[in-house]
Design a protein around this motif. Structure first.
Motif, PDB file in Angstrom:
ATOM      1  N   GLY A 173       0.795  -1.216   0.000  1.00 39.83           N
ATOM      2  CA  GLY A 173       0.000   0.000   0.000  1.00 39.83           C
ATOM      3  C   GLY A 173       0.832   1.273   0.000  1.00 39.83           C
ATOM      4  N   TYR A 174       2.137   1.157   0.066  1.00 35.24           N
ATOM      5  CA  TYR A 174       2.979   2.346   0.052  1.00 35.24           C
ATOM      6  C   TYR A 174       3.376   2.627  -1.379  1.00 35.24           C
ATOM      7  N   GLY A 175       3.184   3.836  -1.771  1.00 33.81           N
ATOM      8  CA  GLY A 175       3.427   4.191  -3.158  1.00 33.81           C
ATOM      9  C   GLY A 175       2.148   4.746  -3.728  1.00 33.81           C
ATOM     10  N   GLU A 176       2.261   5.286  -4.927  1.00 30.20           N
ATOM     11  CA  GLU A 176       1.147   6.018  -5.501  1.00 30.20           C
ATOM     12  C   GLU A 176       1.014   5.514  -6.917  1.00 30.20           C
ATOM     13  N   VAL A 177      -0.221   5.436  -7.409  1.00 29.54           N
ATOM     14  CA  VAL A 177      -0.408   4.985  -8.776  1.00 29.54           C
ATOM     15  C   VAL A 177       0.283   5.973  -9.708  1.00 29.54           C
ATOM     16  N   GLY A 178       1.059   5.466 -10.641  1.00 29.60           N
ATOM     17  CA  GLY A 178       1.865   6.327 -11.496  1.00 29.60           C
ATOM     18  C   GLY A 178       1.084   6.848 -12.679  1.00 29.60           C
ATOM     19  N   SER A 179       1.584   7.947 -13.233  1.00 34.70           N
ATOM     20  CA  SER A 179       0.922   8.475 -14.423  1.00 34.70           C
ATOM     21  C   SER A 179       1.961   8.951 -15.443  1.00 34.70           C
ATOM     22  N   THR A 180       2.711  10.029 -15.115  1.00 36.74           N
ATOM     23  CA  THR A 180       3.632  10.577 -16.114  1.00 36.74           C
ATOM     24  C   THR A 180       5.081  10.342 -15.704  1.00 36.74           C
ATOM     25  N   LEU A 181       5.994  10.770 -16.593  1.00 34.70           N
ATOM     26  CA  LEU A 181       7.409  10.492 -16.383  1.00 34.70           C
ATOM     27  C   LEU A 181       8.003  11.219 -15.181  1.00 34.70           C
ATOM     28  N   VAL A 182       7.424  12.384 -14.814  1.00 31.93           N
ATOM     29  CA  VAL A 182       7.998  13.163 -13.716  1.00 31.93           C
ATOM     30  C   VAL A 182       7.174  12.927 -12.442  1.00 31.93           C
ATOM     31  N   PRO A 183       7.782  12.383 -11.417  1.00 33.02           N
ATOM     32  CA  PRO A 183       7.027  12.063 -10.197  1.00 33.02           C
ATOM     33  C   PRO A 183       6.486  13.310  -9.510  1.00 33.02           C
ATOM     34  N   PRO A 184       5.401  13.175  -8.796  1.00 37.94           N
ATOM     35  CA  PRO A 184       4.772  14.326  -8.134  1.00 37.94           C
ATOM     36  C   PRO A 184       5.636  14.928  -7.032  1.00 37.94           C
ATOM     37  N   LEU A 185       6.691  14.224  -6.648  1.00 36.03           N
ATOM     38  CA  LEU A 185       7.604  14.797  -5.667  1.00 36.03           C
ATOM     39  C   LEU A 185       8.090  16.152  -6.179  1.00 36.03           C
ATOM     40  N   PHE A 186       8.299  16.205  -7.509  1.00 38.67           N
ATOM     41  CA  PHE A 186       8.701  17.468  -8.113  1.00 38.67           C
ATOM     42  C   PHE A 186       7.433  18.188  -8.550  1.00 38.67           C
ATOM     43  N   GLU A 187       6.787  18.737  -7.553  1.00 35.43           N
ATOM     44  CA  GLU A 187       5.471  19.343  -7.731  1.00 35.43           C
ATOM     45  C   GLU A 187       5.412  20.296  -8.910  1.00 35.43           C
ATOM     46  N   PHE A 188       6.485  21.084  -9.008  1.00 36.34           N
ATOM     47  CA  PHE A 188       6.503  22.156  -9.999  1.00 36.34           C
ATOM     48  C   PHE A 188       6.473  21.599 -11.419  1.00 36.34           C
ATOM     49  N   TRP A 189       7.164  20.487 -11.630  1.00 38.33           N
ATOM     50  CA  TRP A 189       7.313  19.968 -12.983  1.00 38.33           C
ATOM     51  C   TRP A 189       6.288  18.888 -13.327  1.00 38.33           C
ATOM     52  N   HIS A 190       5.633  18.352 -12.347  1.00 37.67           N
ATOM     53  CA  HIS A 190       4.755  17.213 -12.551  1.00 37.67           C
ATOM     54  C   HIS A 190       3.446  17.607 -13.223  1.00 37.67           C
ATOM     55  N   LEU A 191       3.029  16.805 -14.210  1.00 40.09           N
ATOM     56  CA  LEU A 191       1.772  17.055 -14.897  1.00 40.09           C
ATOM     57  C   LEU A 191       0.659  16.265 -14.229  1.00 40.09           C
ATOM     58  N   ASP A 192      -0.400  16.992 -13.827  1.00 37.86           N
ATOM     59  CA  ASP A 192      -1.559  16.305 -13.272  1.00 37.86           C
ATOM     60  C   ASP A 192      -2.528  16.042 -14.414  1.00 37.86           C
ATOM     61  N   LEU A 193      -2.741  14.766 -14.733  1.00 34.50           N
ATOM     62  CA  LEU A 193      -3.531  14.416 -15.909  1.00 34.50           C
ATOM     63  C   LEU A 193      -5.023  14.665 -15.721  1.00 34.50           C
ATOM     64  N   GLY A 194      -5.463  14.641 -14.505  1.00 36.43           N
ATOM     65  CA  GLY A 194      -6.873  14.859 -14.238  1.00 36.43           C
ATOM     66  C   GLY A 194      -7.742  13.817 -14.922  1.00 36.43           C
ATOM     67  N   GLU A 195      -8.704  14.271 -15.706  1.00 39.16           N
ATOM     68  CA  GLU A 195      -9.669  13.385 -16.360  1.00 39.16           C
ATOM     69  C   GLU A 195      -9.026  12.446 -17.360  1.00 39.16           C
TER      70      GLU A 195
END
Lengths: 322, 323, 299, 334, 544
Positions: free
Chosen positions: E320-342
């Motif tokens: 349960g540790y970890g987050e479902v992945g989406s794009t190449l840049v992890p959300p740790l780098f908030e500034f660069w991370h793309l939130d795909l939304g819908e």
């Protein structure tokens, strides 16, 4: 007082299937300087009888009855510790296969010194000196005390065993097939040596063998065993010249005698009985050519034929009666 | 045969064995899947030049036969190669770990031999009694247990549940001790669990061998002779039975070294003991082939050497071998 | 009597041999215990799929991960929520299979090398024995680890590696027995009646070393199972297979110790111990039954 | 040499047979040590065996008698000399001839406990020679022949024994079984290597009688190897006394035993045991034991132990010659 | 009986002895010093920065040496050895102003010469991972003792962040560059960092003593020891028993246990990490490709993504540790991370079935779908032997894809073999992961066409993406660049050569009863084992 007196010695082996009646009602006596031969074929119980004397039996063997007296002293109830002192000092043994009877990783001299020092309070040096003397007596170069058993030939090893046996001047020597694995010539040498030493030291000797001729050459008296029992006992000459028991007779007849005729005697039919369930009556009756009704039903009683010569056989009873 | 001839023969035999091992060691590692260079260079982005340089550095650009020859030549000059992982000579890395393992193996072996032989003698002497039956069963159980599993159970009981012994390692780095005594007891505390576990694992076999060997010896005719001579039980055992019964144990000790090495890998892994076994384990997980190769070779040579010594000892103990 | 009768008699003979073997073996309580344990595990391995719902082996959600024994999961669950009891039962198949297959390889190599080496002697013997020595002195676990690491983790490789590294002891024993059998007069007699080498090896030497092979097989099987467990534990096993060793491997690497998850560590371990012990017991018993030297002297 | 014997009458002629072997040593130790010690187990043997004859090779252990017996059967490769079997040179035997020879010549061993495969039944023990030599495929015929061989060997109710194992038989029965295993091939020559020395006295006679009967009825010739001179005298036609790989005396049984020529024979005869009370004093006891066949003394090989040795004996090897008719010996002083 | 009694006596003595040893535990002297003990599972392979690659070896290097700059908790660049910097109009000439009065551990003064030497030494000899950062430096000049200028050959977007530690010229100039990447052990590393290695035992521990003259002020901790454990159990237990202060690399199960036991003195930290695990497809449209051509069809890849319940996989394989992945840049780098939304393709097996049906992949008789050409949807999934987590995921993927009619054969191989097969183009799909730099440029570069046969492991090729990558590299404006980078992530996600399985957690745990001042950086990141060493500088004993 007799040197050794054995009465009704009975030893059984305990197996899962029951008791093996290896040796039953053995009675023997031995005078100082006398040699007695215990003759029997394989599995006749002769070795068991000898080992019972000083309780060197395997664990599953049980001495069921009998008394053993050395110079009148009863040792049948002796503790292990008491027996330890009787062994070798009073009764020494020469075993059959000298290769296996000597500890392979210890020098032969040390093995003799050990025996000497257990029984006679001697210093190491004195014991060594005695060992060298013993080697001299058995005609081995005393320098060889530092060698290991495997460096000796069969005959030489048997001489070492003899040297060890006489190391503490025992009163009685038991020879358990001492010459069996040896060539005739070496056998004769060893027997002669034994004979000489026995006479010099006036030891009593109990010689166990399957070979009648060995008895003829060394023993004053002979006891013939069959299926765990003594069937005949008497002076060697008498037994050889006038065997009383049919088994003894057959045995002597089967022995090739170059002084006799070139003739193949009939062998004794059948096989020795299974001692787990020996036949009733006389144990030899199944193989005896002269057996009759009584033999299979009744245990034969001891019959004295002449002074010192006795046998267990119904036929003798009849002969005496007749 | 005289002693020199015997030694020479044994030496030649050992040398041939070692050569076969060297040969196997070389070619075994050449059949591995994957290019060793890939393992060596974690960075796939490397210029062709640099790649070639590394290839040369590790001699991987030559034909196998030439590589084998270079390998042999280096071996003779004591060069076991360079670790992929640490980038240091394998020899240095291995030697750094030797003391810890020797300490562990040495203590455990000595303890297990002493206790095992002693128990084996007692059980043989008391054969058929309850002591013997229980002892024999326990020995067989010990003999049947996977080493690592025993180690885990020991940790679980003594270090996690009761917490009376440290979890592992050879000591807590950077600790100041009030006195030499404190340091010693601390060392002993760290050593205790791995050593005892190892001893337990090893003991079973020594008990079994000693027991059966002694039982066999006690059936020998010369034991009957000794008894007939009036030798008392103590000397019967010490002077007559043991020297003969120890012979198979001596052989076993040498043969067992290979097994013991296997045991260290497991024990050291579970107890984080910084020895050769743990080095081997990490080398395996890192795919550090030069270290594996070097370790394997050195361990094998050590075992062969020990067997060689055992042969000599055996010859000394058993005069019959001489002829 | 006609020939059919001899054939029938041969069966009767087999029966007789078996029953006489059994009557001795039966007296050995150790051997009996071993046999019973082994039978239980064999049954478990064969009937495993019918005893437990193997689907339990598939992932079962997060709720029951590393859970102590409950009425539903008698031996608790592991980190994937798999039922440990099911794992133990399913694991018995692969563990036993690996053990037996590796033993078979080891025995075939050991027997062939031993008999050929002992029978032909001289140069053949010297070369084979040198080779055997190598496998005898080489520390087996490192060798197995290295080979397993090089070959890659698969069940076949594990079997191969264990088989190929564990034959040396057998070869030695078989060789020395062959040497002694070879010198027996009946082998000489066989020569005197005109038998060839192959005939002698198959009809005179093999049957007489067979009891040893048999007893040794059992002991090698014990070692093979231990080896599988150890290799798997050290991460060289096939992670797609459920074996006791793999269960222990996962238990240890997933932190069963600090979890205090004894239900995860103990059952597979105890199973290994029991099976190995049963083989050892049987081996010990066989040794006593088949090797009359060890039997107590009757007289 | 022996003009009296017609070659054609001889089943076997042995001339100058030698069996030498290097002391058993491993392959690797032979690389290490250059010294090779040669055991001259059989060192120039001459004798003939006539059809239907029992010839005894007698001697102490180490005399090479067993080696000689095996060499004659080609169970050991002789290193020198020649053996003629039925007039044929055996060294020239082809493979197929040798295979056939295996059917004609058989051996019986000393120890019936050891010479029978413990895992073979009585039937398969006796049938094996037939199978190995592909003599019969037919089961029924095979059974017939096995049963016949067993009953020829004096075992009654042979078919009941078929499925027994050797250990279920008594010593005498076992030796009979061994003989049956030889008889099944209908050999005309048997080497009997101490066939009764492991048996109890009471059983021996039966086996010996059987062997003599087979000679009388089937014309089988025996080379009888024994250390027991009285036995040799009892059973054989002629006796050869061996010492250190050579025959020192050969003659008819009575000649050799009753009037020995060679000092060695004399000594041996004097120690022959007899079943009566005797004194050891009258016997000629030789000193020491038979030396190792690696170090055979120069000159007469018996001279170091010979009570009658002269200086010449240590220098010159005596010739083996006919001393009285059909009585041969090898000594300077007879 | 006597013998048995003796035996019993011996056992008693042995027992007594062991109890004595056990009881002696408290004898260790109370240590006056403040020692920070860190437990870790993986070894520090070397002290030589030129050959190291692991996060733990970097940690040691980062404590021993300094970069020119650092980052704050928002990953904004902050001064370190360089107290400030500026860039000219062209964006290619950078001037760094260095801290004054900084000395090396051995007492020698730190100057601009050291900086020049370090960059040139690495650039000229193409050393280690550092080469990438200095490759584009054309000229490096020392202006004065504390000023250095760097001229690059083109504008470089990430420029002030030069992840190269500064080495002392007086030591490294003596070292043969060949050795520097070879057998040089750097046994006693001399740097400017807050700590210096004083004892290094390979595979056991690394001890570091505080730098009394650290230019940013002496840390409160006297000694840092990183202890390597051979198994996690022992490490976790050591933390629980207070032998360790902090541990990293904690497996999920143990982490969960630490969390649930609820020891008030232990913080179990489920931090974001700059890494992800992906399911990579072979999308190489080249004849040399040995992959299954069906996977070249984007529809199939997308269907697979819909068919995978990644939350379930994370729940099971990663506890349960970890987050479902989406794009190449992890959300740790908030500034660069793309939130795909819908646009995110969440678990929807029905959707997967629909897509496959629509694309003509019909269900075969055996439950496996067949392509219009008649080939079954049957693929091999390669898994690294080294990762049990990946193995668990693989078995779940197998089950989940079976539900939608795709057959997966799982094959476990080791990393070396996998690398070889990737470069051979001989794979259908595999699971592996990436560790992402603070600046997203490098991870985005992996997917460019140029990187095929180099960094690329899916052989993705898209000219639009390649072009965007070049542009962003030269865009110095942070916000402008962000737009470009978000677009790149979108394109990559749409084409789906990777299915991002998870953004991996960094699971650590530390004790709070001895030290305070644990710093997480970046904000959602871990306390240790990033390139940022604030924790070591800030940590102080409780009550001081």
């Amino acid at each position: 007082m007799r040197l050794l007196e054995v009465e009704n010695l009975t030893t059984y082996y305990k197996l899962k299937e029951g008791y093996v009646r290896a040796c039953e009602n053995i009675s023997l006596h031995l005078e100082r300087g006398e040699a007695i031969g215990l003759v029997g074929e394989s599995a006749s119980g002769k070795t068991t009888a000898a080992l019972s004397l000083i309780k060197l039996l395997p664990e599953n063997a049980h001495v069921m009855a009998g008394s053993i007296k050395i110079e009148g002293r009863d040792i049948s109830g002796a503790t292990e510790e008491e027996l330890r002192h009787i062994r070798w000092k009073d009764i020494a043994i020469i075993f059959q296969g000298a290769m296996n009877a000597l500890n392979p990783v210890r020098r032969v001299g040390a093995q003799i010194v050990e025996a000497v020092r257990i029984h006679d309070k001697l210093s190491e040096k004195e014991a060594c000196k005695r060992t060298a003397e013993l080697f001299d007596q058995v005609e081995i170069d005393p320098d060889r005390v530092r060698e290991y058993p495997h460096e000796f030939s069969g005959g030489m090893r048997q001489r070492v065993m003899i040297a060890m046996a006489i190391a503490c001047n025992p009163k009685i020597i038991i020879g358990d097939e001492p010459t069996t694995a040896l060539d005739v010539m070496v056998q004769a040498q060893v027997l002669q040596l034994l004979e000489t030493l026995r006479r010099e030291r006036e030891m009593g000797m109990l010689l166990i063998t399957h070979d009648l001729s060995v008895v003829g050459e060394t023993c004053d008296r002979v006891a013939v065993m069959y299926a765990g029992q003594i069937v005949e006992n008497g002076p060697t000459e008498k037994v050889f010249s006038d065997p009383a028991h049919p088994y003894t007779r057959a045995l002597i007849a089967a022995f090739p005698n170059i002084e006799g005729e070139r003739f193949l005697a009939a062998s004794i039919p059948g096989n020795p009985p299974n001692l787990l369930a020996p036949p009733g009556g006389c144990r030899f009756h199944e193989r005896c050519s002269e057996a009759y009704g009584l033999c299979s039903n009744e245990v034969p009683a001891l019959t004295n034929i002449s002074p010192g010569h006795s046998a267990f056989c119904h036929l003798l009873q009849r002969r005496v009666k007749v | 045969m005289n002693m020199r001839g015997y030694l020479l023969r044994k030496f030649i035999q050992a040398s041939i064995t070692i050569f076969i091992v060297v040969f196997m060691n070389f070619f075994l590692f050449r059949i591995m899947p994957g290019d060793p260079i890939r393992v060596l260079i974690r960075n796939p982005k490397i210029s062709a030049d640099a790649l070639e340089r590394v290839r040369e550095q590790f001699g991987l650009n030559e034909s196998r036969l030439v590589q084998f020859w270079i390998y042999l030549r280096d071996l003779f000059s004591g060069d076991l190669g360079t670790s992929f992982n640490y980038r240091q000579p394998v020899w240095d890395i291995v030697m750094e770990r030797v003391p810890a393992t020797v300490l562990l193996i040495g203590t455990a072996t000595v303890l297990s031999i002493i206790i095992g032989v002693l128990l084996g003698v007692i059980f043989a002497w008391k054969r058929g009694t309850r002591v013997d039956i229980v002892g024999l069963s326990v020995s067989l159980v010990l003999y049947s247990m996977p080493t690592f599993w025993v180690a885990i159970i020991m940790v679980m009981i003594f270090a996690v549940y009761w917490q009376i012994f440290p979890l592992g390692g050879m000591g807590m780095p950077g600790t100041f001790y009030a006195s030499a005594w404190a340091e010693l007891t601390s060392q002993l505390r760290y050593m205790f669990l791995p050593t005892i576990t190892f001893t337990l694992i090893l003991i079973g076999e020594y008990v079994l061998i000693m027991r059966s060997s002694l039982l066999e010896v006690m059936r020998e005719d010369y034991m009957l002779t000794a008894r007939a001579k009036g030798v008392n039980n103590r000397n019967l055992l010490l002077k007559h039975a043991l020297p003969n019964a120890m012979l198979p144990v001596v052989t076993l000790i040498a043969i067992n070294l290979g097994f013991i090495v296997g045991g260290t890998i497991q024990i050291e892994t579970v107890f984080s003991w910084p020895g050769l076994g743990r080095l081997m384990y990490t080398a395996l997980t890192n795919r550090d082939y030069p270290v594996l190769q070097g370790l394997f070779l050195l361990i094998t040579i050590a075992v062969i050497g020990a067997n060689f010594c055992a042969d000599i000892l055996y010859r000394y103990l058993d005069p019959r071998v001489k002829s | 009597m006609n020939s059919a009768l001899v054939k029938k008699d041969t069966f009767a003979l087999w029966k007789k041999n078996l029953s006489s073997f059994w009557s001795i073996y039966r007296q050995n309580s150790m051997g009996l215990i071993g046999m019973v344990i082994l039978l239980i595990f064999a049954l478990m391995a064969i009937l495993g799929p019918y005893l437990v719902d193997i689907t339990i082996m598939t992932v079962d959600g997060v709720t029951q991960v590393i859970h102590p024994p409950t009425s539903e999961y008698w031996l608790g669950t592991d980190d994937l929520g798999k039922d440990i009891l099911a794992g133990v039962i399913v694991g018995s198949r692969v563990s036993l299979m690996v053990g037996l297959a590796a033993t078979a390889i080891s025995m075939v190599i050991g027997t062939v090398v031993g008999i050929v080496s002992g029978f032909y002697g001289r140069v053949v013997d010297a070369l084979l024995m040198r080779f055997t020595d190598v496998f005898l002195v080489i520390p087996w676990l490192p060798l197995m680890l290295v080979m397993a690491a090089l070959l890659g983790p698969s069940l076949g490789n594990i079997i191969f590696v264990i088989g190929i590294t564990s034959w040396a002891g057998t070869a030695r024993i078989i060789r020395s027995q062959t040497l002694s059998v070879k010198e027996r007069p009946y082998v000489e007699r066989a020569r005197a009646i005109g038998s060839g080498d192959t005939h002698i090896m198959f009809y005179h030497i093999l049957p007489n070393v067979f009891p040893l092979i048999f007893a040794n097989t059992v002991l090698v099987a014990a070692v093979a199972i231990l080896s599988e467990t150890t290799l798997s534990f050290l991460g060289m096993g096939d992670p797609t297979q459920v074996t006791w060793g793999m269960m222990l491997h996962f238990a240890f690497s997933m932190g069963a110790v600090s979890f205090g998850a004894w239900w995860w560590l103990l059952p597979p371990g105890i199973c290994v111990v029991l099976v190995v012990l049963s083989f050892t017991f049987i081996g010990y018993a066989l040794d006593e039954v088949l090797n009359p030297k060890l039997r107590r002297r009757d007289q | 040499m022996n003009k009296d014997f017609n070659e054609a009458n001889n089943l076997l002629s042995v001339r100058g047979l030698e069996v030498h072997f290097a002391v058993r040593s491993g392959f690797f130790s032979s690389l290490v040590s250059r010294k090779i010690s040669l055991v001259r187990a059989v060192d120039g043997l001459d004798f003939e065996l006539k059809k239907g004859e029992i010839l005894c090779l007698a001697g102490e252990s180490g005399s090479g008698k067993t080696t000689a017996g095996k060499a004659v059967l080609r169970l050991l490769e002789p290193t020198g000399g020649e053996v003629l079997f039925k007039g044929e040179e055996m060294n020239a035997f082809s493979k197929s001839r040798l295979r056939h020879f295996r059917q004609e010549a058989q051996i019986i061993f000393q120890d019936p406990f050891e010479s029978l495969n413990p895992r073979q039944t009585v039937f398969s023990t006796v049938a094996e020679p037939l199978e190995v030599n592909r003599l019969t495929r037919d089961r029924r015929e095979k059974e017939e022949r096995v049963a016949k061989a067993l009953s020829d060997a004096g075992l009654s109710n042979p078919r009941e024994l078929f499925m027994r194992y050797p250990h279920e038989l008594s010593g005498g029965q076992r030796q009979r079984l061994a003989i049956a295993g030889a008889l099944v091939l209908h050999p005309d020559f048997i080497v009997a290597d101490e066939p009764v020395s492991m048996l109890d006295l009471s059983i021996r006679a039966g086996i010996l009688k059987l062997m003599v009967e087979l000679r009388d009825n089937k014309g089988i010739s025996y080379l009888f190897i024994t250390h027991d001179l009285s036995l040799a005298w009892l059973i054989s036609d002629r006796i050869a006394i061996m010492y250190l790989g050579k025959i020192v005396e050969l003659g008819s049984a009575d000649d050799v035993i009753k009037s020995p020529l060679h000092p060695y024979t004399k000594a041996l005869v004097s120690v022959i045991p007899v079943p009566k009370r005797v004194s050891l004093a009258g016997k000629t006891l030789l000193k020491g034991e038979t030396p190792d066949p690696v170090n055979i003394p120069l000159g007469c090989r018996f001279h170091p132990r010979c009570p009658e040795a002269q200086p010449r004996c240590s220098e010159e090897e005596p010739a083996y010659r006919e001393i009285t008719p059909k009585h041969f010996g090898a000594c300077h002083f007879i | 009986m006597r013998k048995v009694n003796k035996l019993a006596l011996m056992l008693v003595i042995l027992l007594a002895f062991s109890l004595l040893i056990a009881g002696c535990g408290g004898e260790e002297a109370q240590d006056e010093r403040n020692v920070l003990r860190i437990g870790y599972m993986r070894e520090i392979e070397s002290l030589n920065p030129m050959v190291i690659w692991s996060v733990q070896a970097y940690e040691v290097m980062n404590l021993n040496y300094n970069y020119l700059m650092g980052w704050d908790e928002d990953l904004v660049v902050t001064p370190k050895l360089a107290k400030s910097w500026d860039v000219d109009e062209s964006g290619m000439l950078w001037t760094f102003y260095l801290e004054e009065g900084v000395t090396w551990h051995d007492g020698e003064p730190f100057t601009a010469e050291d900086v020049k030497f370090t960059f040139e030494y690495i650039r000229d000899n193409e050393l280690g991972y550092f080469y990438d950062y200095v490759a584009s430096m054309e000229e490096i000049e020392v202006v004065d003792e504390n000023t250095v200028t760097i001229k690059t050959d083109e504008p470089i977007a990430w420029m002030p962040q030069i992840l190269v530690p500064i080495f002392p010229k007086h030591i490294w100039s003596e070292i043969d560059p060949a050795d520097a990447e070879g057998e040089f052990t750097n046994e006693n590393p001399v740097g400017t960092g807050p700590f210096q290695v004083i004892e290094h035992r390979k595979g056991e521990f690394t001890r570091m003593a505080v730098n009394e003259n650290y230019f940013k002020g002496r840390p409160a901790i006297d000694e840092v020891i990183i202890i390597i454990y051979a198994n996690t159990d022992m490490m976790v237990e050591a933390l629980k028993q207070g032998e360790l202060d902090v541990i990293g690399d904690v497996p999920g199960a143990q982490f969960k246990a630490l969390q649930e036991v609820g020891d008030p003195d232990i913080v179990a930290l489920d931090a974001d990490s700059p890494s992800f695990t992906e399911l990579s497809f072979n999308v190489w449209e080249d004849e040399a490709s040995k992959g299954n051509p069906i996977l070249l069809d984007r529809e199939v890849r997308i269907a697979i993504e819909y068919a995978l319940d990644r939350q379930e996989m994370i729940d099971v394989a990663l506890m349960g540790y970890g987050e479902v992945g989406s794009t190449l840049v992890p959300p740790l780098f908030e500034f660069w991370h793309l939130d795909l939304g819908e646009d995110f393709r969440a678990y929807d097996p029905q959707m997967a079935v629909d897509i496959l049906e629509a694309a003509g992949y019909t269900l075969g008789a055996d439950g496996i779908r067949v392509s219009p050409e008649g080939d079954p949807l049957s693929f091999t999934l390669l898994i690294r032997n080294e990762s049990p987590d990946n193995q668990k995921m693989a078995s779940m993927i197998k089950d989940m894809l079976a539900e939608v009619g795709i057959e997966i054969t799982v094959s476990v191989i080791d990393e070396g073999t996998l690398t070889d097969r990737i470069y051979d183009g001989d794979f259908d799909m595999f699971i592996w992961g990436w560790y992402v730099d603070v600046d997203p440029s490098s991870i985005l570069k992996v997917a460019t066409t140029d990187e095929i046969m180099s960094w690329s492991d899916c052989f993705y090729s898209n000219p639009v993406y390649d072009e965007l990558h070049l542009v962003q590299q030269r865009t110095l404006d942070r916000d402008q660049r962000r737009e470009l980078i978000l677009e790149m992530q979108r394109i990559f996600y749409n084409d789906s050569p990777y299915i991002m399985l998870s953004y991996d957690p960094e699971l650590m745990a530390y004790r709070t009863d001895k030290y305070e001042g644990w710093v997480r950086n970046p904000r959602t990141g871990p306390v240790l084992f990033t390139n940022i060493i604030d924790t070591y500088e800030e940590l102080r004993p409780i009550g001081e």
